[in-house]
Scaffold this active site. Structure first.
Site, PDB file in Angstrom:
ATOM      1  N   SER A   1      36.481  19.376  -5.097  1.00 28.94           N
ATOM      2  CA  SER A   1      37.436  20.486  -5.026  1.00 28.94           C
ATOM      3  C   SER A   1      36.932  21.611  -4.116  1.00 28.94           C
ATOM      4  O   SER A   1      35.757  21.958  -4.134  1.00 28.94           O
ATOM      5  CB  SER A   1      37.659  21.032  -6.436  1.00 28.94           C
ATOM      6  OG  SER A   1      38.574  22.086  -6.397  1.00 28.94           O
TER       7      SER A   1
ATOM      8  N   ILE B   1      34.172  32.187  -2.534  1.00 29.02           N
ATOM      9  CA  ILE B   1      35.591  32.187  -2.137  1.00 29.02           C
ATOM     10  C   ILE B   1      36.424  32.902  -3.201  1.00 29.02           C
ATOM     11  O   ILE B   1      37.314  33.690  -2.875  1.00 29.02           O
ATOM     12  CB  ILE B   1      36.113  30.736  -1.942  1.00 29.02           C
ATOM     13  CG1 ILE B   1      35.191  29.921  -1.028  1.00 29.02           C
ATOM     14  CG2 ILE B   1      37.550  30.752  -1.408  1.00 29.02           C
ATOM     15  CD1 ILE B   1      35.023  30.381   0.370  1.00 29.02           C
ATOM     16  N   GLY B   2      36.161  32.602  -4.455  1.00 30.73           N
ATOM     17  CA  GLY B   2      36.900  33.274  -5.527  1.00 30.73           C
ATOM     18  C   GLY B   2      38.249  32.652  -5.813  1.00 30.73           C
ATOM     19  O   GLY B   2      39.204  33.344  -6.197  1.00 30.73           O
ATOM     20  N   LEU B   3      38.349  31.331  -5.630  1.00 28.73           N
ATOM     21  CA  LEU B   3      39.554  30.567  -6.027  1.00 28.73           C
ATOM     22  C   LEU B   3      40.835  31.032  -5.352  1.00 28.73           C
ATOM     23  O   LEU B   3      41.907  31.039  -5.963  1.00 28.73           O
ATOM     24  CB  LEU B   3      39.736  30.602  -7.554  1.00 28.73           C
ATOM     25  CG  LEU B   3      38.709  29.811  -8.372  1.00 28.73           C
ATOM     26  CD1 LEU B   3      38.907  30.079  -9.865  1.00 28.73           C
ATOM     27  CD2 LEU B   3      38.817  28.324  -8.089  1.00 28.73           C
TER      28      LEU B   3
ATOM     29  N   ASN C   1      38.060  23.017 -14.338  1.00 33.30           N
ATOM     30  CA  ASN C   1      36.938  23.806 -13.827  1.00 33.30           C
ATOM     31  C   ASN C   1      36.562  24.860 -14.867  1.00 33.30           C
ATOM     32  O   ASN C   1      37.258  25.856 -15.031  1.00 33.30           O
ATOM     33  CB  ASN C   1      37.348  24.462 -12.505  1.00 33.30           C
ATOM     34  CG  ASN C   1      36.235  25.278 -11.894  1.00 33.30           C
ATOM     35  OD1 ASN C   1      35.128  25.338 -12.427  1.00 33.30           O
ATOM     36  ND2 ASN C   1      36.514  25.909 -10.774  1.00 33.30           N
TER      37      ASN C   1
ATOM     38  N   CYS D   1      33.299  27.829 -12.439  1.00 33.29           N
ATOM     39  CA  CYS D   1      33.291  28.554 -11.168  1.00 33.29           C
ATOM     40  C   CYS D   1      32.455  29.823 -11.302  1.00 33.29           C
ATOM     41  O   CYS D   1      32.743  30.670 -12.142  1.00 33.29           O
ATOM     42  CB  CYS D   1      34.705  28.924 -10.724  1.00 33.29           C
ATOM     43  SG  CYS D   1      34.688  29.805  -9.151  1.00 33.29           S
TER      44      CYS D   1
ATOM     45  N   GLY E   1      25.322  18.089  -3.296  1.00 36.46           N
ATOM     46  CA  GLY E   1      24.462  17.828  -2.137  1.00 36.46           C
ATOM     47  C   GLY E   1      24.500  16.420  -1.593  1.00 36.46           C
ATOM     48  O   GLY E   1      23.591  16.003  -0.871  1.00 36.46           O
TER      49      GLY E   1
ATOM     50  N   GLY F   1      31.209  17.161  -1.204  1.00 33.27           N
ATOM     51  CA  GLY F   1      31.660  18.550  -1.115  1.00 33.27           C
ATOM     52  C   GLY F   1      31.301  19.167   0.212  1.00 33.27           C
ATOM     53  O   GLY F   1      32.019  19.033   1.202  1.00 33.27           O
ATOM     54  N   THR F   2      30.150  19.810   0.249  1.00 27.51           N
ATOM     55  CA  THR F   2      29.713  20.500   1.461  1.00 27.51           C
ATOM     56  C   THR F   2      29.688  19.561   2.670  1.00 27.51           C
ATOM     57  O   THR F   2      29.939  19.996   3.797  1.00 27.51           O
ATOM     58  CB  THR F   2      28.323  21.121   1.213  1.00 27.51           C
ATOM     59  OG1 THR F   2      28.435  21.987   0.081  1.00 27.51           O
ATOM     60  CG2 THR F   2      27.838  21.917   2.395  1.00 27.51           C
TER      61      THR F   2
END
Lengths: 306, 262
Positions: free
Chosen positions: A25, A75-77, A130, A133, A247, A268-269
């Site tokens: 996500s 980011i803060g969703l 989630n 976060c 990771g 993810g990243t």
């Protein structure tokens, strides 16, 4: 290398996935954004950007900071809310021939229930809840650090959906197995772990915190040993499937997570560095299986527990 | 449509003590690129630096792109060491760049520091449209100046400013607008550079009702719109402040919609 056929398909909570490679996500939009770079339908599943009940503006810039082998974000969703998602994003997602998990985040236990009910629609295979976060002030991480709260959120979501429910756990706890067991007791069909590690960066020139939110979530290669350890620990304590992330940058990382006990993995990243990494990981897993003469990927799950 | 490809380095030369110019063979990207867009370049295969580097397209050349970049960290340092024939991972063309109309007769380009780079493709395109181009280039010092001669070819008038006065007019890139250059003679102003420069220029243009396009910069991760990391503050059509992605909705925004920090 032999040219024998290998089976990459898995059963995740009763869902048939063509392979164990999912996107995490917040790192692939709704999946549609990756279409210029790869055949997104080749992925096992997509987990969409975190969705909240109402439009959420997110945190001010700067939201990112690169670290040694990692990435901090706050980011803060940021998202336009669940109703916008249902009207505008889900129809596009529905054109992809793969499973889609909606990732949900609430400020209260009740909000999680409302989100689950609204998203109990065709086109969605499951929910990823989630409770971890680190970048929102209310809800978020708070639910993921107290076993009773984690269980309560899980029960509320299960009450309001017919979909499969993955609960995404935070690594920012003393005993990850206690939280994992709590969500299993609450009826979770599966567990995703780990979310990002709480961290920070300071700019020595300005002498201030680099991120607008002061703290952020650390992801990328730097966190892999932590994620791997937690998947290994949780695998010993729960009987529901684990989706491992943290990771994973290549097929080797993905296989290590499966050996630790993950039935599926999320990228993810890695998506932010290479938007076609999903296909490369699928190909790499297939090559590994052929080299090791492994016919069925399911035999890798938890194999490191010896 | 953007591509994720392997480009080949054609040349990589130093323009001054910090800025390099690289030409990259990448015909697919070049065919679709336009001024003001950018590319993401993977500088290594190692975990650190992890992220790609977003770099503006300086010029679109036959079969490829020209970029200009300042060496400021490990990623750009690795880039500076690339040699002819070396391969690079490239994603692009990305973002919404500069736009113009057939009605424009005279424009002003303002570049500060490495922000001078994307003005090259714009100047070249507008020159071909027979638009009269005036250009101001702002640097800290004479040793930082680059591309003055190249941009002068497309510009009817060009001013260089330096903060320490070692070259051209002493002051910042907006200093010539304090009497030497009249902003009201331009149909449009285009700018790229540090935020204080863009903020000062936006104030001048907004006050005089001169349309102004600003190429914004923010810390960026994916460059393709999925991480929402590179947002900038924007005043939308309903006069509400929102966060828009520099990598997708930008990097070029109207000076009227950008909200600068106080």
């Amino acid at each position: 290398m032999t040219d024998q056929q290998v089976d990459l398909s898995i059963d995740l909570m009763g869902l048939h996935l063509k392979n164990p490679v999912m996107t995490a996500s917040g790192t692939c939009g709704s999946g549609v954004e990756l279409l210029p770079y790869m055949d997104v339908s080749s992925l096992g599943a997509i987990v969409g950007k975190g969705t909240t009940l109402n439009n959420k503006k997110g945190n001010p810039p700067g939201r990112l900071m690169q670290t040694s082998g990692g990435l901090l974000n706050c980011i803060g969703l940021q998202n336009q809310g669940v109703d916008y998602f249902l009207a505008n994003i889900l129809p596009e997602v529905g054109k992809l021939d793969t499973h889609f998990f909606a990732n949900i985040s609430g400020n209260t236990v009740e909000e999680y229930g409302i989100l689950a009910e609204k998203l109990d629609v065709e086109g969605i295979s499951g929910l990823e809840v989630n409770i971890s976060c680190p970048n929102v002030k209310s809800g978020g991480l708070a639910f993921g650090t107290i076993p009773e709260d984690a269980r309560a959120v899980t029960e509320e979501v299960k009450k309001h959906t017919s979909k499969k429910v993955l609960v995404k756990l935070s690594p920012n706890v003393t005993d990850i197995t206690a939280i994992a067991q709590a969500v299993e007791d609450g009826g979770a069909d599966g567990i995703s772990l780990i979310n990002t590690l709480l961290g920070m960066a300071i700019d020595s020139e300005t002498m201030k915190a680099s991120l607008s939110n002061t703290f952020g979530g650390l992801s990328g290669p730097a966190v892999k040993p932590v994620g791997l350890r937690m998947v290994y620990q949780v695998y010993q304590k729960v009987s529901i499937p684990i989706v491992g992330l943290g990771g994973i940058m290549n097929a080797k990382d993905a296989i290590e997570y499966m050996l630790a006990g993950a039935t599926a993995i999320q990228l993810g990243t890695a998506n932010l560095v290479n938007p076609a990494v999903g296909l490369e990981v699928i190909d790499g897993i297939e090559r590994y299986m052929k080299q090791k003469n492994i016919k069925d990927i399911k035999s890798l799950v938890g194999k490191a527990h010896r | 449509m953007p591509y994720a490809i392997q480009g080949k380095v054609i040349s990589n030369v130093s323009l001054n003590h910090q800025v390099y110019r690289m030409e990259i063979e990448c015909p697919d990207i070049a065919n679709e690129a336009y001024p003001g867009q950018f590319i993401q370049i993977g500088s290594s295969n190692e975990a650190s630096p992890l992220l790609n580097r977003p770099i503006s397209i300086a010029r679109i050349i036959p079969g490829g792109l020209q970029i200009m970049y300042a060496v400021v960290g490990p990623g750009t340092l690795q880039l500076s060491r690339k040699q002819e024939e070396d391969k690079l991972k490239i994603i692009g063309p990305l973002g919404h760049g500069f736009s113009w109309t057939a009605e424009m007769k005279k424009v002003l380009l303002v570049g500060g520091g490495i922000g001078v780079a994307p003005l090259h493709a714009l100047a070249e395109a507008l020159y071909e449209e027979q638009v009269e181009i005036h250009t101001i280039l702002g640097f800290n010092s004479q040793k930082d100046v680059f591309s003055q001669e190249q941009l002068a070819k497309w510009s009817k008038k060009l001013w260089v400013t330096t903060m320490d006065g070692t070259c051209g007019i002493k002051g910042h890139a907006c200093t010539p607008l304090e009497g030497l250059v009249s902003i009201s003679e331009y149909d449009h102003v285009y700018a790229c550079g540090p935020k204080p420069m863009l903020k000062a220029l936006a104030k001048i243009c907004n006050t005089r009702h001169i349309p102004c396009s600003l190429s914004m910069e923010e810390y960026m991760a994916c460059g393709i719109g999925v991480c929402l990391g590179c947002v900038t503050r924007i005043l939308n059509q309903n006069q509400e402040e929102t966060y828009e992605r520099v990598c997708v909705e930008g990097p070029v925004f109207s000076s009227r919609e950008v909200v600068f920090d106080d």
